[in-house]
Design an enzyme around this catalytic site. Structure first.
Site, PDB file in Angstrom:
ATOM      1  N   HIS A 200       0.813  -1.214   0.000  1.00 26.68           N
ATOM      2  CA  HIS A 200       0.000   0.000   0.000  1.00 26.68           C
ATOM      3  C   HIS A 200       0.850   1.269   0.000  1.00 26.68           C
ATOM      4  CE1 HIS A 200      -3.206   2.671   1.925  1.00 26.68           C
ATOM      5  NE2 HIS A 200      -3.826   2.149   0.883  1.00 26.68           N
TER       6      HIS A 200
ATOM      7  N   LYS B 107      -3.603  10.562   5.485  1.00 24.50           N
ATOM      8  CA  LYS B 107      -3.191   9.824   6.670  1.00 24.50           C
ATOM      9  C   LYS B 107      -2.173  10.700   7.392  1.00 24.50           C
ATOM     10  CE  LYS B 107      -3.649   6.845   2.951  1.00 24.50           C
ATOM     11  NZ  LYS B 107      -5.026   6.519   2.987  1.00 24.50           N
TER      12      LYS B 107
ATOM     13  N   ASP C 249      17.223  10.172  -7.761  1.00 19.54           N
ATOM     14  CA  ASP C 249      18.680  10.321  -7.632  1.00 19.54           C
ATOM     15  C   ASP C 249      19.179  10.191  -6.195  1.00 19.54           C
ATOM     16  OD1 ASP C 249      18.851  10.703 -10.348  1.00 19.54           O
ATOM     17  OD2 ASP C 249      18.892  12.884 -10.222  1.00 19.54           O
TER      18      ASP C 249
ATOM     19  N   HIS D 299      -8.873  11.549   2.324  1.00 18.53           N
ATOM     20  CA  HIS D 299      -8.061  10.341   2.133  1.00 18.53           C
ATOM     21  C   HIS D 299      -6.695  10.468   2.799  1.00 18.53           C
ATOM     22  CE1 HIS D 299      -5.788   7.293  -0.373  1.00 18.53           C
ATOM     23  NE2 HIS D 299      -6.870   6.610  -0.069  1.00 18.53           N
TER      24      HIS D 299
ATOM     25  N   ASP E 100       1.029  17.122  19.807  1.00  9.53           N
ATOM     26  CA  ASP E 100       1.432  18.387  20.418  1.00  9.53           C
ATOM     27  C   ASP E 100       1.913  19.353  19.332  1.00  9.53           C
ATOM     28  OD1 ASP E 100       0.794  17.155  22.794  1.00  9.53           O
ATOM     29  OD2 ASP E 100       2.852  16.622  23.299  1.00  9.53           O
TER      30      ASP E 100
END
Length: 499
Positions: free
Chosen positions: A229, A419, A236, A417, A424
């Site tokens: 996933h 994540k 480079d 979508h 803090d």
């Protein structure tokens, strides 16, 4: 005589049928014993044992496809390659796994806690650029590919043969024609709709293309429930991009029902790129059983691994970061450990943005402990469904989190979508890992943990805007959905271990 032959043939078939049934029941009993030893949780083991004993004809094939939570062969592939390319494999291990003597001795910062728990080194002196949504991601990715001088590594879960997919292919082909080494990995399940014509065009132009086939070899024949996933670009060995976007027009908002598409990636310049490169190299060894001879593994400035007399290390470290690579080949539950370390490090704020909310019990306990410490815990999930089973299961966990006082907000301005985790004012994690059982236990994932004050400030502003476009969805005990939606939620929850 003809009658006797016919009777004899019928009698043989009549013996084969009960023998086959006995064999199925025997295999089911052996599988039930196997589940008691290898299934991840006791509850799941009991469920599989009951199913295998009572419904062996249905449960037996399902068990060997969906019940496995350990990916066989991945580590062996790296060891096999290491026999011929020891220096490269040593470089991978050096980049991704730190020796105990090089791990942080204090646990003052959340990054140090995550890195120590994951056993991964921390690097400094990196530069980060936040890429918000599809236009910023694709413009940056294509520009970086076009600037490549020596090699380009790309790995995506989904690649579409659409407008942006063709631009991506054109960019790879142009670099291959210019003499640049171009290597592409794709997940065979995520790219199940990708046309052979698309792949053939790439290979004929000199692009080295491989699927991350989890079913290599007879031992791995039933490993169809695992996914690569990860979404990564390395150019480079100097610049990399990690995040949640795949290659397809929907990530630019081309699907009206899920538009605009809300997603996030991060561009990295510095020594942390070598660690992203090491993640790609490990996947490439599995997919191609070959080395990356052109890869640059030259060490520059890494925190805790360079000469202590280096004057640059006497200054206040900046651009700190660590790559957290996880997957079903891990010997420990590293994804759960990563999230638990980040949640446990929070003192004032813990904001989590994820498209899928199917946490396991360990994650719920960790969130409950953070809330009990007085931490501002919030979860942000979409109000639009792209995977209905996961979407429905999320309603159950919304109610579960409401019981411990953790608010869940649903994003109302398109498909969410991204994540992203914010701890803090000192740590953020961005990458491909969702807050669900599949990412926790079944997928190969990568997250970048970053400690950089200016970058974290950008992430905070981004999440502030996202929460401003969201409404709390678990603040009431009243069932706001119709009965058939609640029934679907209950059914989807039963399949949460494989969602």
């Amino acid at each position: 005589m003809t009658y006797l032959l016919e009777y004899s043939d019928y009698g043989s078939a009549g013996l084969l049928i009960p023998a086959g049934l006995v064999l199925i029941h025997l295999c089911a009993l052996l599988s039930a014993f196997h589940s008691l030893q290898h299934v991840r949780t006791s509850q799941a083991a009991v469920a599989w044992v009951v199913g295998l004993v009572t419904l062996p004809y249905l449960a037996l094939p399902l068990y060997w496809v969906f019940a496995r939570n350990r990916f066989e062969g991945y580590r062996e592939a790296i060891r096999d390659i290491g026999k011929e390319h020891d220096q490269s494999v040593t470089s991978i291990r050096r980049e991704l796994f730190s020796e105990p003597c090089n791990q942080p001795r204090t646990f003052q910062s959340p990054l140090a806690q995550v890195a120590t728990v994951m056993g991964t080194p921390v690097s400094q002196g990196n530069k980060y650029r936040l890429l918000i949504d599809g236009i910023a991601f694709f413009d940056t990715m294509l520009w970086q590919i076009q600037s490549a001088k020596r090699y380009v590594y790309a790995s995506f879960y989904i690649i579409r043969d659409d407008q942006i997919g063709k631009r991506f292919a054109d960019a790879l082909i142009e670099r291959a024609n210019a003499g640049v080494t171009v290597r592409l990995l794709y997940d065979e399940v995520g790219c199940i709709r990708l046309s052979n014509r698309y792949l053939r065009r790439l290979t004929e132009a000199g692009v080295d293309v491989h699927s991350f086939n989890t079913r290599q070899g007879w031992v791995n024949r039933f490993q169809v429930n695992f996914r690569n996933h990860r979404k990564m670009i390395v150019v480079d060995g100097r610049v990399s991009i990690v995040g949640g976007l795949n290659v397809g027009d929907e990530y630019l908002g081309a699907i009206p029902s899920m538009s605009p598409w809300r997603d996030t990636s991060v561009q990295i310049e510095g020594s942390l790129t070598r660690k992203v490169q090491a993640v790609f190299a490990g996947d490439y060894y599995w997919a191609a059983r070959a080395d990356l001879p052109e890869a640059d593994w030259q060490r520059k400035t890494d925190c805790g691994t360079t000469d202590s007399n280096d004057p640059s290390l006497q200054e206040e470290p900046s651009g700190l970061g660590a790559v957290c690579t996880t997957g079903p080949a891990d010997e420990r539950p590293r994804t759960s450990m990563m999230f638990s370390a980040a949640i446990g490090a929070a003192k004032e704020r813990l904001w989590i943005s994820t498209p899928y909310l199917v946490p396991d019990d360990a994650m719920i306990v960790a969130l409950a402990m953070a809330k009990a410490r007085g931490v501002d815990v919030r979860l942000l999930i979409p109000s639009v469904a792209d995977l209905w089973a996961v979407y429905l299961a999320g309603f159950y966990y919304e109610r579960k989190l409401a019981e411990i006082g953790v608010p869940v907000f649903r994003f109302t301005n398109g498909m969410l979508h991204q994540k992203c985790v914010l701890v803090d004012d000192s740590l953020t994690l961005i990458g491909s890992t969702n807050f669900d059982n599949r990412s926790l236990h079944l997928n190969f994932e990568v997250m970048v943990a970053i400690e950089d004050r200016a970058f974290i400030c950008e992430v905070e502003k981004m999440l502030d805007r996202d929460f401003a476009n969201a409404k709390r969805s678990n603040g009431s005990n009243r069932p706001l959905r119709p009965w058939f939606a609640r029934a679907g939620t209950a059914l989807a929850r039963l399949f949460s271990p494989v969602l």
